[in-house]
Design a protein around this motif. Structure first.
Motif, short mmCIF file in Angstrom:
data_model
loop_
_atom_site.label_atom_id
_atom_site.label_comp_id
_atom_site.label_asym_id
_atom_site.label_seq_id
_atom_site.Cartn_x
_atom_site.Cartn_y
_atom_site.Cartn_z
N THR A 22 -4.91 -4.68 6.52
CA THR A 22 -4.74 -4.98 5.11
C THR A 22 -5.58 -6.19 4.73
O THR A 22 -5.93 -7.01 5.57
N SER A 43 0.58 -7.29 1.11
CA SER A 43 1.01 -5.96 0.63
C SER A 43 0.47 -5.68 -0.76
O SER A 43 1.21 -5.43 -1.69
N TRP A 56 2.10 -5.06 -5.42
CA TRP A 56 2.33 -5.85 -4.22
C TRP A 56 3.83 -5.93 -4.03
O TRP A 56 4.59 -5.61 -4.95
#
Length: 170
Positions: A22, A43, A56
Motif C-alpha cells: 500500500t 488504508s 480511507w
C-alpha cells in the motif's frame, strides 16, 4: 500455510493482508479549537472519478477519530519514497503535538497540509462515514488535488519497501 479447514486465525489474516503493498499517507485536518491534527494512514484508495471520491479507514479506538469524523475537510498527503521519517513521526505520539516541529501550510480550501513536497495530495470534503467491524470508513469528495514526479512511499509486509524499484528514477 494453515489447513484450509482450520479455524480462522486473526494473526494469519493480518500477515496475509501485509502481502498487499500500500501507499503511505498522512491525513491532516484541524480540530475544533484550531489545532492542526495529523496521522499516518495506509488504508487509502480511490472510489469514483465522477464524482471524485476517495476512501480511507480509521480504527474506532483512534484518539483522532472524533476530530476526523466531525471536521469539514481534510487533506490526504501521499508521501514520497524519501519521507519515511514523516511517516514515522505522524504514526507515533500525541496527534495534537505532531505538527509542533513539522512545517505545514494551508491547502487552497484552508485545510492544513504538509509543506514538504509529497508524491500527491487531495483536499477533501468529509462526504460520508461507515462503521464496519473495528474501523470507520471515511469517504472524501476531492475538491482539489496536486501531484509531483516523486515516487510514492510503499508499505509492505510490516515495513517500508526500500527496493530500488520503489525509488524515483528520471
Amino acid at each position: 500455510m494453515p489447513d484450509i479447514d482450520s479455524p480462522f486465525d486473526a494473526r494469519f489474516f493480518r500477515t496475509a493482508l501485509g502481502r498487499f503493498a500500500t501507499g503511505v499517507t498522512v491525513l491532516t485536518t484541524t480540530a475544533a479549537d484550531g489545532t492542526p491534527i495529523g496521522m499516518t494512514v495506509s488504508s487509502f484508495n480511490s472510489v469514483s472519478l465522477q464524482p471524485p471520491l476517495v476512501l480511507w479507514s480509521l480504527s474506532l479506538t483512534s484518539s483522532s477519530r472524533e476530530v476526523f469524523e466531525q471536521c469539514e475537510r481534510y487533506v490526504v498527503n501521499v508521501l514520497s519514497a524519501e519521507q519515511i521519517a514523516l511517516a514515522r513521526h505522524f504514526a507515533t505520539g500525541n496527534s495534537r503535538e505532531r505538527f509542533a516541529t513539522v512545517p505545514h501550510r494551508a491547502a487552497p480550501g484552508g485545510t492544513p497540509m504538509l509543506d514538504e513536497q509529497c508524491a500527491a495530495w487531495f483536499e477533501c470534503r468529509n462526504h460520508s462515514r461507515y462503521v464496519e467491524g473495528d474501523h470507520i470508513i471515511m469517504v472524501g469528495e476531492v475538491e482539489r488535488c496536486g501531484h509531483s514526479a516523486e515516487a510514492p512511499l510503499v508499505f509492505h509486509a510490516g515495513g517500508f519497501d526500500l527496493t530500488p524499484a520503489s525509488k524515483h528514477s528520471s
